[in-house]
Design a protein around this motif. Structure first.
Motif, PDB file in Angstrom:
ATOM      1  N   TYR A   1       0.811  -1.211   0.000  1.00  0.00           N
ATOM      2  CA  TYR A   1       0.000   0.000   0.000  1.00  0.00           C
ATOM      3  C   TYR A   1       0.852   1.271   0.000  1.00  0.00           C
ATOM      4  O   TYR A   1       0.601   2.188  -0.780  1.00  0.00           O
ATOM      5  CB  TYR A   1      -0.946   0.004   1.211  1.00  0.00           C
ATOM      6  N   ASN A   2       1.859   1.332   0.869  1.00  0.00           N
ATOM      7  CA  ASN A   2       2.593   2.579   1.091  1.00  0.00           C
ATOM      8  C   ASN A   2       3.853   2.755   0.249  1.00  0.00           C
ATOM      9  O   ASN A   2       4.347   3.868   0.117  1.00  0.00           O
ATOM     10  CB  ASN A   2       2.988   2.692   2.573  1.00  0.00           C
ATOM     11  N   THR A   3       4.388   1.688  -0.270  1.00  0.00           N
ATOM     12  CA  THR A   3       5.636   1.785  -1.018  1.00  0.00           C
ATOM     13  C   THR A   3       5.409   1.400  -2.477  1.00  0.00           C
ATOM     14  O   THR A   3       5.484   2.238  -3.362  1.00  0.00           O
ATOM     15  CB  THR A   3       6.724   0.901  -0.361  1.00  0.00           C
ATOM     16  N   LEU A   4       5.095   0.158  -2.722  1.00  0.00           N
ATOM     17  CA  LEU A   4       4.848  -0.292  -4.089  1.00  0.00           C
ATOM     18  C   LEU A   4       3.636   0.416  -4.694  1.00  0.00           C
ATOM     19  O   LEU A   4       3.613   0.702  -5.892  1.00  0.00           O
ATOM     20  CB  LEU A   4       4.655  -1.808  -4.112  1.00  0.00           C
ATOM     21  N   GLY A   5       2.669   0.750  -3.860  1.00  0.00           N
ATOM     22  CA  GLY A   5       1.444   1.384  -4.329  1.00  0.00           C
ATOM     23  C   GLY A   5       1.536   2.877  -4.554  1.00  0.00           C
ATOM     24  O   GLY A   5       0.545   3.523  -4.862  1.00  0.00           O
ATOM     25  N   THR A   6       2.726   3.435  -4.416  1.00  0.00           N
ATOM     26  CA  THR A   6       2.909   4.881  -4.585  1.00  0.00           C
ATOM     27  C   THR A   6       3.482   5.182  -5.958  1.00  0.00           C
ATOM     28  O   THR A   6       4.524   4.645  -6.333  1.00  0.00           O
ATOM     29  CB  THR A   6       3.876   5.423  -3.507  1.00  0.00           C
ATOM     30  N   TRP A   7       2.811   6.023  -6.710  1.00  0.00           N
ATOM     31  CA  TRP A   7       3.334   6.479  -8.003  1.00  0.00           C
ATOM     32  C   TRP A   7       3.804   7.911  -7.830  1.00  0.00           C
ATOM     33  O   TRP A   7       3.048   8.779  -7.406  1.00  0.00           O
ATOM     34  CB  TRP A   7       2.276   6.405  -9.096  1.00  0.00           C
ATOM     35  N   ALA A   8       5.067   8.161  -8.132  1.00  0.00           N
ATOM     36  CA  ALA A   8       5.638   9.498  -7.977  1.00  0.00           C
ATOM     37  C   ALA A   8       6.234   9.980  -9.295  1.00  0.00           C
ATOM     38  O   ALA A   8       7.260  10.639  -9.320  1.00  0.00           O
ATOM     39  CB  ALA A   8       6.692   9.487  -6.870  1.00  0.00           C
ATOM     40  N   GLY A   9       5.613   9.612 -10.380  1.00  0.00           N
ATOM     41  CA  GLY A   9       6.092  10.037 -11.690  1.00  0.00           C
ATOM     42  C   GLY A   9       7.173   9.123 -12.242  1.00  0.00           C
ATOM     43  O   GLY A   9       7.377   8.008 -11.765  1.00  0.00           O
ATOM     44  N   ASP A  10       7.865   9.613 -13.256  1.00  0.00           N
ATOM     45  CA  ASP A  10       8.856   8.810 -13.964  1.00  0.00           C
ATOM     46  C   ASP A  10      10.046   8.394 -13.109  1.00  0.00           C
ATOM     47  O   ASP A  10      10.811   7.520 -13.506  1.00  0.00           O
ATOM     48  CB  ASP A  10       9.371   9.555 -15.198  1.00  0.00           C
ATOM     49  N   SER A  11      10.218   9.005 -11.958  1.00  0.00           N
ATOM     50  CA  SER A  11      11.347   8.654 -11.092  1.00  0.00           C
ATOM     51  C   SER A  11      10.966   7.675  -9.987  1.00  0.00           C
ATOM     52  O   SER A  11      11.755   7.413  -9.084  1.00  0.00           O
ATOM     53  CB  SER A  11      11.968   9.919 -10.490  1.00  0.00           C
ATOM     54  N   THR A  12       9.753   7.123 -10.063  1.00  0.00           N
ATOM     55  CA  THR A  12       9.312   6.129  -9.090  1.00  0.00           C
ATOM     56  C   THR A  12      10.215   4.899  -9.164  1.00  0.00           C
ATOM     57  O   THR A  12      10.468   4.385 -10.248  1.00  0.00           O
ATOM     58  CB  THR A  12       7.848   5.722  -9.366  1.00  0.00           C
ATOM     59  N   PRO A  13      10.701   4.420  -8.024  1.00  0.00           N
ATOM     60  CA  PRO A  13      11.584   3.249  -8.022  1.00  0.00           C
ATOM     61  C   PRO A  13      10.888   1.974  -8.503  1.00  0.00           C
ATOM     62  O   PRO A  13       9.658   1.900  -8.539  1.00  0.00           O
ATOM     63  CB  PRO A  13      11.972   3.087  -6.550  1.00  0.00           C
ATOM     64  N   VAL A  14      11.692   0.979  -8.823  1.00  0.00           N
ATOM     65  CA  VAL A  14      11.187  -0.351  -9.138  1.00  0.00           C
ATOM     66  C   VAL A  14      11.622  -1.296  -8.021  1.00  0.00           C
ATOM     67  O   VAL A  14      12.614  -1.049  -7.321  1.00  0.00           O
ATOM     68  CB  VAL A  14      11.681  -0.873 -10.504  1.00  0.00           C
ATOM     69  N   PHE A  15      10.872  -2.378  -7.870  1.00  0.00           N
ATOM     70  CA  PHE A  15      11.145  -3.376  -6.845  1.00  0.00           C
ATOM     71  C   PHE A  15      11.268  -4.721  -7.532  1.00  0.00           C
ATOM     72  O   PHE A  15      10.329  -5.174  -8.190  1.00  0.00           O
ATOM     73  CB  PHE A  15      10.042  -3.369  -5.789  1.00  0.00           C
ATOM     74  N   ILE A  16      12.417  -5.331  -7.397  1.00  0.00           N
ATOM     75  CA  ILE A  16      12.742  -6.547  -8.116  1.00  0.00           C
ATOM     76  C   ILE A  16      12.621  -7.749  -7.177  1.00  0.00           C
ATOM     77  O   ILE A  16      13.179  -7.738  -6.075  1.00  0.00           O
ATOM     78  CB  ILE A  16      14.174  -6.451  -8.687  1.00  0.00           C
ATOM     79  N   THR A  17      11.897  -8.747  -7.623  1.00  0.00           N
ATOM     80  CA  THR A  17      11.841  -9.993  -6.884  1.00  0.00           C
ATOM     81  C   THR A  17      12.914 -10.897  -7.486  1.00  0.00           C
ATOM     82  O   THR A  17      12.859 -11.249  -8.661  1.00  0.00           O
ATOM     83  CB  THR A  17      10.450 -10.662  -7.016  1.00  0.00           C
ATOM     84  N   MET A  18      13.887 -11.234  -6.655  1.00  0.00           N
ATOM     85  CA  MET A  18      15.009 -12.043  -7.098  1.00  0.00           C
ATOM     86  C   MET A  18      14.566 -13.494  -7.213  1.00  0.00           C
ATOM     87  O   MET A  18      13.855 -14.007  -6.338  1.00  0.00           O
ATOM     88  CB  MET A  18      16.176 -11.921  -6.120  1.00  0.00           C
ATOM     89  N   TYR A  19      14.963 -14.161  -8.266  1.00  0.00           N
ATOM     90  CA  TYR A  19      14.650 -15.570  -8.460  1.00  0.00           C
ATOM     91  C   TYR A  19      15.421 -16.417  -7.451  1.00  0.00           C
ATOM     92  O   TYR A  19      16.610 -16.199  -7.236  1.00  0.00           O
ATOM     93  CB  TYR A  19      15.013 -16.015  -9.878  1.00  0.00           C
ATOM     94  N   GLU A  20      14.725 -17.330  -6.820  1.00  0.00           N
ATOM     95  CA  GLU A  20      15.363 -18.248  -5.882  1.00  0.00           C
ATOM     96  C   GLU A  20      14.923 -19.653  -6.228  1.00  0.00           C
ATOM     97  O   GLU A  20      13.758 -19.893  -6.486  1.00  0.00           O
ATOM     98  CB  GLU A  20      14.967 -17.919  -4.436  1.00  0.00           C
ATOM     99  N   ASP A  21      15.859 -20.575  -6.246  1.00  0.00           N
ATOM    100  CA  ASP A  21      15.545 -21.993  -6.497  1.00  0.00           C
ATOM    101  C   ASP A  21      14.960 -22.643  -5.278  1.00  0.00           C
ATOM    102  O   ASP A  21      15.296 -22.396  -4.183  1.00  0.00           O
ATOM    103  CB  ASP A  21      16.819 -22.743  -6.903  1.00  0.00           C
TER     104      ASP A  21
END
Length: 93
Positions: free
Chosen positions: A73-93
């Motif tokens: 809600y508070n981090t991933l759900g925030t849009w702050a324009g073109d400079s909004t960060p991305v969040f990467i889910t790392m692949y794990e076996d």
């Protein structure tokens, strides 16, 4: 060792800012900052490790469900324009 990690995190922040001075950096999530992401037609943005972000929230006292809800809600759900960060889910076996 703790100072080495902070220096590394500081270097990543500076490196991202050199490529996009408007890149959004979350100070409370800096330990999860892993680099930057580039896409055609957009400025480079900060890239965070999703699982490390959740771990930071849990380490700060939230249980996993609350951490996930808060993050979505508070981090991933925030849009702050073109400079909004991305969040990467790392692949794990």
């Amino acid at each position: 060792e703790h100072d080495d990690i902070r220096n590394h995190e500081g270097r990543i922040q500076e490196w991202v800012a050199e490529h996009n001075e408007d890149a959004i950096i979350y100070p409370d999530m800096v330990e999860a900052l892993i680099g930057m992401c580039e896409q055609f037609g957009r400025p480079p943005v900060a890239a965070y490790d999703f699982n490390k972000c959740i771990k930071i929230l849990i380490d700060d006292g939230m249980d996993e469900d609350d951490a996930m809800e808060y993050f979505y809600y508070n981090t991933l759900g925030t849009w702050a324009g073109d400079s909004t960060p991305v969040f990467i889910t790392m692949y794990e076996d």
